[in-house]
Design a protein around this motif. Structure first.
Motif, PDB file in Angstrom:
ATOM      1  N   ASN A   1      -9.995   7.523   7.189  1.00 34.12           N
ATOM      2  CA  ASN A   1      -9.454   8.807   6.733  1.00 34.12           C
ATOM      3  C   ASN A   1      -8.632   8.700   5.453  1.00 34.12           C
ATOM      4  OD1 ASN A   1     -10.624  10.202   8.834  1.00 34.12           O
ATOM      5  ND2 ASN A   1      -8.830  10.017  10.155  1.00 34.12           N
ATOM      6  N   VAL A   2      -8.488   7.499   4.922  1.00 29.34           N
ATOM      7  CA  VAL A   2      -7.755   7.348   3.655  1.00 29.34           C
ATOM      8  C   VAL A   2      -8.586   8.004   2.555  1.00 29.34           C
ATOM      9  CG1 VAL A   2      -6.882   5.708   1.953  1.00 29.34           C
ATOM     10  CG2 VAL A   2      -6.619   5.244   4.382  1.00 29.34           C
ATOM     11  N   GLY A   3      -7.971   8.907   1.864  1.00 24.38           N
ATOM     12  CA  GLY A   3      -8.669   9.639   0.806  1.00 24.38           C
ATOM     13  C   GLY A   3      -9.100  11.029   1.234  1.00 24.38           C
ATOM     14  N   THR A   4      -9.165  11.284   2.532  1.00 22.45           N
ATOM     15  CA  THR A   4      -9.570  12.611   2.988  1.00 22.45           C
ATOM     16  C   THR A   4      -8.368  13.511   3.219  1.00 22.45           C
ATOM     17  OG1 THR A   4      -9.607  11.878   5.292  1.00 22.45           O
ATOM     18  CG2 THR A   4     -11.667  11.734   4.065  1.00 22.45           C
ATOM     19  N   GLY A   5      -7.316  12.984   3.805  1.00 20.31           N
ATOM     20  CA  GLY A   5      -6.104  13.767   4.028  1.00 20.31           C
ATOM     21  C   GLY A   5      -5.059  13.418   2.997  1.00 20.31           C
ATOM     22  N   PRO A   6      -4.526  14.400   2.282  1.00 19.19           N
ATOM     23  CA  PRO A   6      -3.583  14.074   1.204  1.00 19.19           C
ATOM     24  C   PRO A   6      -2.299  13.412   1.696  1.00 19.19           C
ATOM     25  CG  PRO A   6      -3.752  16.456   1.503  1.00 19.19           C
ATOM     26  CD  PRO A   6      -4.777  15.831   2.384  1.00 19.19           C
ATOM     27  N   LEU A   7      -1.746  13.861   2.805  1.00 18.13           N
ATOM     28  CA  LEU A   7      -0.506  13.267   3.288  1.00 18.13           C
ATOM     29  C   LEU A   7      -0.733  11.833   3.753  1.00 18.13           C
ATOM     30  CD1 LEU A   7       2.471  13.456   4.023  1.00 18.13           C
ATOM     31  CD2 LEU A   7       1.775  14.378   6.237  1.00 18.13           C
ATOM     32  N   PHE A   8      -1.786  11.616   4.523  1.00 18.68           N
ATOM     33  CA  PHE A   8      -2.062  10.278   5.037  1.00 18.68           C
ATOM     34  C   PHE A   8      -2.351   9.301   3.894  1.00 18.68           C
ATOM     35  CE2 PHE A   8      -4.956   7.145   7.135  1.00 18.68           C
ATOM     36  CZ  PHE A   8      -3.982   6.558   7.934  1.00 18.68           C
ATOM     37  N   THR A   9      -3.083   9.741   2.883  1.00 18.46           N
ATOM     38  CA  THR A   9      -3.387   8.882   1.734  1.00 18.46           C
ATOM     39  C   THR A   9      -2.113   8.497   0.995  1.00 18.46           C
ATOM     40  OG1 THR A   9      -5.528   9.939   1.520  1.00 18.46           O
ATOM     41  CG2 THR A   9      -4.732   8.720  -0.390  1.00 18.46           C
ATOM     42  N   ARG A  10      -1.201   9.421   0.839  1.00 13.77           N
ATOM     43  CA  ARG A  10       0.067   9.124   0.160  1.00 13.77           C
ATOM     44  C   ARG A  10       0.915   8.159   0.974  1.00 13.77           C
ATOM     45  NH1 ARG A  10       0.538  15.434  -1.403  1.00 13.77           N
ATOM     46  NH2 ARG A  10      -0.903  15.336  -3.153  1.00 13.77           N
ATOM     47  N   LEU A  11       0.922   8.333   2.282  1.00 11.76           N
ATOM     48  CA  LEU A  11       1.681   7.415   3.130  1.00 11.76           C
ATOM     49  C   LEU A  11       1.072   6.015   3.124  1.00 11.76           C
ATOM     50  CD1 LEU A  11       2.462   9.829   6.090  1.00 11.76           C
ATOM     51  CD2 LEU A  11       4.077   8.928   4.413  1.00 11.76           C
ATOM     52  N   VAL A  12      -0.242   5.941   3.054  1.00 13.70           N
ATOM     53  CA  VAL A  12      -0.897   4.630   2.947  1.00 13.70           C
ATOM     54  C   VAL A  12      -0.528   3.965   1.621  1.00 13.70           C
ATOM     55  CG1 VAL A  12      -3.137   3.472   2.743  1.00 13.70           C
ATOM     56  CG2 VAL A  12      -2.764   5.152   4.536  1.00 13.70           C
ATOM     57  N   ALA A  13      -0.421   4.749   0.547  1.00 15.13           N
ATOM     58  CA  ALA A  13      -0.013   4.193  -0.754  1.00 15.13           C
ATOM     59  C   ALA A  13       1.388   3.597  -0.671  1.00 15.13           C
ATOM     60  CB  ALA A  13      -0.073   5.265  -1.838  1.00 15.13           C
ATOM     61  N   VAL A  14       2.299   4.277   0.015  1.00 17.60           N
ATOM     62  CA  VAL A  14       3.660   3.753   0.181  1.00 17.60           C
ATOM     63  C   VAL A  14       3.630   2.470   1.006  1.00 17.60           C
ATOM     64  CG1 VAL A  14       5.931   4.242   1.177  1.00 17.60           C
ATOM     65  CG2 VAL A  14       4.729   6.023  -0.094  1.00 17.60           C
ATOM     66  N   ALA A  15       2.837   2.456   2.072  1.00 16.25           N
ATOM     67  CA  ALA A  15       2.743   1.262   2.915  1.00 16.25           C
ATOM     68  C   ALA A  15       2.101   0.091   2.162  1.00 16.25           C
ATOM     69  CB  ALA A  15       1.952   1.575   4.183  1.00 16.25           C
ATOM     70  N   VAL A  16       1.092   0.376   1.353  1.00 25.02           N
ATOM     71  CA  VAL A  16       0.446  -0.683   0.566  1.00 25.02           C
ATOM     72  C   VAL A  16       1.436  -1.283  -0.429  1.00 25.02           C
ATOM     73  CG1 VAL A  16      -1.301  -1.105  -1.223  1.00 25.02           C
ATOM     74  CG2 VAL A  16      -1.921   0.107   0.869  1.00 25.02           C
ATOM     75  N   ALA A  17       2.223  -0.439  -1.082  1.00 25.77           N
ATOM     76  CA  ALA A  17       3.232  -0.946  -2.013  1.00 25.77           C
ATOM     77  C   ALA A  17       4.246  -1.821  -1.284  1.00 25.77           C
ATOM     78  CB  ALA A  17       3.934   0.213  -2.716  1.00 25.77           C
ATOM     79  N   GLY A  18       4.657  -1.412  -0.092  1.00 25.43           N
ATOM     80  CA  GLY A  18       5.576  -2.226   0.702  1.00 25.43           C
ATOM     81  C   GLY A  18       4.963  -3.556   1.096  1.00 25.43           C
ATOM     82  N   ALA A  19       3.685  -3.530   1.482  1.00 19.58           N
ATOM     83  CA  ALA A  19       3.005  -4.771   1.864  1.00 19.58           C
ATOM     84  C   ALA A  19       2.868  -5.717   0.675  1.00 19.58           C
ATOM     85  CB  ALA A  19       1.632  -4.455   2.449  1.00 19.58           C
TER      86      ALA A  19
END
Length: 131
Positions: free
Chosen positions: A96-114
């Motif tokens: 679902n990354v890329g389909t939902g705007p909120l979830f995609t943004r939260l994944v971007a924050v998590a990726v930066a943290g990782a």
């Protein structure tokens, strides 16, 4: 006696870190709020790295790696908390990354943290093995 106001022998030049803190914060805001995944990740990494750099330069910490690890952990915890709070459980999947705007943004924050955790961990291990 000629004096230059604002300059001292201890700090003869200006620090570059405030510029990078501001640039990282602005890029991360643009990336997260507009939904530009690479800009969000880069901006958050620049922001976290600049915070670690400015704390090291000012003498609050001896090495930047623990601070970088801490900022990365905070980003992942915040992204996970917002995901649990705002995203339905059925929508939490990598597909679902890329389909939902909120979830995609939260994944971007998590990726930066990782990425920050990875960079801080590798750098601290390399520093310990070199010593």
């Amino acid at each position: 006696m000629v004096e230059e106001p604002g300059l001292s022998d201890q700090y003869p030049t200006a620090s570059p870190w405030p510029l990078f803190v501001a640039l990282g914060l602005a890029l991360s805001e643009i990336g997260v709020f507009v939904g530009l995944f690479p800009v969000a990740v880069f901006g958050l990494i620049l922001f976290g790295g600049s915070i670690a750099g400015i704390l090291t330069e000012s003498g609050y910490v001896e090495r930047p790696w623990p601070t970088l690890l801490g900022v990365g952990v905070v980003l992942i915890v915040l992204a996970a908390a917002f995901t649990v709070w705002q995203v339905p459980a059925a929508d939490i999947a990598l597909s679902n990354v890329g389909t939902g705007p909120l979830f995609t943004r939260l994944v971007a924050v998590a990726v930066a943290g990782a990425v920050m955790i990875g960079m801080g961990g590798v750098a601290s291990v390399m520093e310990q093995t070199a010593a």
